[in-house]
Design a protein around this motif. Sequence first.
Motif, mmCIF file in Angstrom:
data_model
loop_
_atom_site.group_PDB
_atom_site.id
_atom_site.type_symbol
_atom_site.label_atom_id
_atom_site.label_comp_id
_atom_site.label_asym_id
_atom_site.label_seq_id
_atom_site.Cartn_x
_atom_site.Cartn_y
_atom_site.Cartn_z
ATOM 1 N N ARG A 169 0.854 -1.188 0.000
ATOM 2 C CA ARG A 169 0.000 0.000 0.000
ATOM 3 C C ARG A 169 0.884 1.230 0.000
ATOM 4 O O ARG A 169 2.077 1.163 0.331
ATOM 5 N N THR A 170 0.300 2.373 -0.358
ATOM 6 C CA THR A 170 1.046 3.623 -0.327
ATOM 7 C C THR A 170 1.285 4.036 1.121
ATOM 8 O O THR A 170 0.340 4.140 1.906
ATOM 9 N N PRO A 171 2.518 4.270 1.519
ATOM 10 C CA PRO A 171 2.820 4.620 2.909
ATOM 11 C C PRO A 171 2.249 5.980 3.305
ATOM 12 O O PRO A 171 1.965 6.837 2.460
ATOM 13 N N ASP A 172 2.098 6.176 4.608
ATOM 14 C CA ASP A 172 1.740 7.488 5.134
ATOM 15 C C ASP A 172 2.933 8.433 5.016
ATOM 16 O O ASP A 172 4.088 8.000 4.893
ATOM 17 N N LEU A 173 2.648 9.721 5.079
ATOM 18 C CA LEU A 173 3.719 10.710 5.022
ATOM 19 C C LEU A 173 4.368 10.885 6.390
ATOM 20 O O LEU A 173 3.721 10.730 7.421
ATOM 21 N N ASP A 174 5.633 11.232 6.378
ATOM 22 C CA ASP A 174 6.382 11.489 7.602
ATOM 23 C C ASP A 174 6.377 12.988 7.879
ATOM 24 O O ASP A 174 6.936 13.769 7.106
ATOM 25 N N PRO A 175 5.731 13.448 8.983
ATOM 26 C CA PRO A 175 5.651 14.897 9.245
ATOM 27 C C PRO A 175 7.010 15.557 9.390
ATOM 28 O O PRO A 175 7.198 16.700 8.965
ATOM 29 N N GLY A 176 7.961 14.854 10.006
ATOM 30 C CA GLY A 176 9.291 15.440 10.181
ATOM 31 C C GLY A 176 9.969 15.724 8.861
ATOM 32 O O GLY A 176 10.612 16.771 8.678
ATOM 33 N N ALA A 177 9.845 14.787 7.899
ATOM 34 C CA ALA A 177 10.443 15.007 6.580
ATOM 35 C C ALA A 177 9.731 16.126 5.837
ATOM 36 O O ALA A 177 10.360 16.905 5.109
ATOM 37 N N LEU A 178 8.418 16.238 6.036
ATOM 38 C CA LEU A 178 7.668 17.309 5.386
ATOM 39 C C LEU A 178 8.076 18.668 5.954
ATOM 40 O O LEU A 178 8.210 19.649 5.205
ATOM 41 N N VAL A 179 8.312 18.745 7.252
ATOM 42 C CA VAL A 179 8.802 19.994 7.845
ATOM 43 C C VAL A 179 10.190 20.330 7.306
ATOM 44 O O VAL A 179 10.490 21.498 7.021
ATOM 45 N N GLN A 180 11.034 19.319 7.138
ATOM 46 C CA GLN A 180 12.348 19.571 6.547
ATOM 47 C C GLN A 180 12.210 20.159 5.148
ATOM 48 O O GLN A 180 12.931 21.089 4.776
#
Length: 606
Positions: A169-180
Motif C-alpha cells: 500500500r502507499t505509505p503514510d507521510l512522515d511529518p518530520g520530513a515534510l517539515v524539513q
Amino acid sequence: MCGIAGIITRHGGVDRERLELAAERLRHRGPDGVGLFVEEAVGLVHTRLAIIDLVGGRQPLRSADGRLTLVANGEIYNFVELREALEAAGRTFTTHSDCETILHSYALDPEGFIQRLHGMFAFALYDRERRRLLLARDRLGIKPLYYAVRPDRILFASELKALLPLLERTPDLDPGALVQFLQNQFSTGEATILQGVQRVLPGELLSIAADLTVTRRRYWTPLGIRTRPLGFEEAAEEFEGLFRTVMREHIRSDVPYGIFLSGGVDSAIVLALLQELQGAPVQSFSVGYQDVALADELPEAERIARRFGTFHTSLRLDRDTVFGHLVHSIWAADDLMRDYANLPTSVLAAAAGQRLKVVFTGEGGDEVFAGYGRYLAHPALRFLKNLIAPGSGGFRTRGELRRRWARRLLGPALAAAGRAFRTPFVAAWQATPAAWSALQRAQYTDLTTALPDNLLVKVDRMLMGFGVEGRVPFLDHRVVEFGLSLPDRLKVDGRTGKCFLRRWAERRLPREHLYRKKRGFHVPVGEWLRGDFLDRLEPRLRANRAIRAWFNADALPELFAAQRAGNKPPTREIWSLMQFAIWHRLFIEQPGQAPAACEDPLEWIG
C-alpha cells in the motif's frame, strides 16, 4: 546510467508483474532496454541507458558460473584499469561493460571490493552461494537508491515512484520530513517523506541475508581527512595531476557528450579540461530569462562558449515555459524537494536529450573548495547564531519559512514536528573531528545533507527525466578528499571563497571571469508568481485536499494578500504549498501518472 529495482523475500514467491510495473516506472532512466532476473526468493530488474558497450552491456549481468547476478546504475570510471588488473588476476570478461568490473571485483574480494570502484553508482548484487543481496551507493550519493523493510520481504528501487508498486500500500507521510522540506527545501538522512521507506546513504553498503537481517556498513567517509600543511604551488601541482586523471576517466563514453554552462567558475573549468583532453569542440547549453529584472549569467556563459569554440545553444526562457516544466520536474525529482533551479535544469535536459545521452556539469565545486557565501560568515556572527540556535556552530541555524507563516500555516502534525528540521545539520556538525576548522565542518555538513538530497537530486533526476546522464567530476571522491584537506587559508580569503580553485584555473580562464561576484543559478519565480496565475492558484490551493489535511487553509487569503502587496512577499511559502499539492497527487492520490514535459501546473492541483 540506468534504473534498478528488486525484491528479496523470506520464503520465495517473487511477483514478476510487480517487478515489470517497477521497470515501467523507470523507463525514463533506461529507455534502451529492460532486463529481468527471478530466482527463488530474489527478483531484480534493470532499465538501461546505453553509454558503454552499446551492444553487449545489457543487464542483469551474471557471472559465468551463475553464482553472481548484478543490476547497476551509474558509471565505473576506472573500469579500464580495473579490467586490466582483474584479467591479470585470471578473471574472464564476457562484455565490455564498465559494470562487469563490479562482478569480478566482488568475486576476488567479497568484503573489500567496493573500495576499488571509482565512480557514481547504485547497485544490487545477488550472491546465490552466500544467499545474500548487497545494496550499495557511491561515496557522495550521486546516484539514488531507496529501500523498504517489510516482515516478509525487502524492496528497493532507484526512485520512489518505482518502489511504490512493490509495496502492499502507499505509505503514510512522515511529518518530520515534510517539515524539513518546508524549512530546508529538502529532507535528508535515512528517513524519507514516506514512512518506512529509507535511503541507502552515500558511501554505504547494505548486506541482506536470506532471513532478511540487514547489516549496514559505511565503506567511505571523509571524517578521517586531516588538514595538510600545503602551500599553493605544491597543492596546485598535485591537483593538476589529480584533476586531469579524474577528467580522463570521466570522458570515457561510447556516445557523444556535452556540458551545461552556468556562467560560473566550475562549469567553465570542466569545459576547459574537456577541450584539452578531447581536442575537439563539445556541445554546450545555457539558459537565461526573458523580460525580467533579475540578471542572469547567460552573457558570461556565451563568452566562455565562444572562447572554447563550443557548439553552443542558448535558451531564453519565459514564465510559461518555466512554469510549464513544474509538474514534470516534481515527478522527475521524485523525492519532495524545492529548488527553483530544477525548472531551468529540466528545460536544459529536455533540449540536450534530443541530441545527447551524457552531459557534464560543474556541481560540487562550491562544496569541495568553499565557494558559498554561507562559508564566509564572521566568527562573531557565527558565535551569536550558535547562541540562538546551538549545535551547528552558527551554520544553517534558520529555516526558510518565516515565523509568521510557520505559525499560521502549519497544521497540528507539522507544528508538533517543531524544530526537527535542524536535526540533520546538528548531527553532521557534531560528527566532525575536534581538530577540524569551522569551515571544514560547514563543508562536511553540506556534503552529507544538501549535496546528496538537494543538489544531486536536481542533477540526477532532472536529467534522467529525459534519459540524460549527468557527470560531476568535482564530486569524484579523490577530489573531495583533496579539497577538504586543504588549509583554510588556501580556500578562503576574507570575503572571497574558492580561492585555490580560482587561482589554479588562471592559466585556463580569464581573471575577470574567475573573480567576478558569484550570482548562483537564480530563477525569477518571485517576479512571475503574480497576476492572473496567482489569482487562479489561490482558490485551487484553498480547496486542495492535501493542503487542507496538512495545513491551515484559512490562512491562505492572508498569505496571498501578502504576495500581492509585494512587501516581503511569501513566494517560497506559496511555491512550497503548490509543489506539495502537485507532488501529493502524483505520488499519493494517483501514483503511476507520468506527466508530459509541459503541463499547466494549475490543472494538477484540482
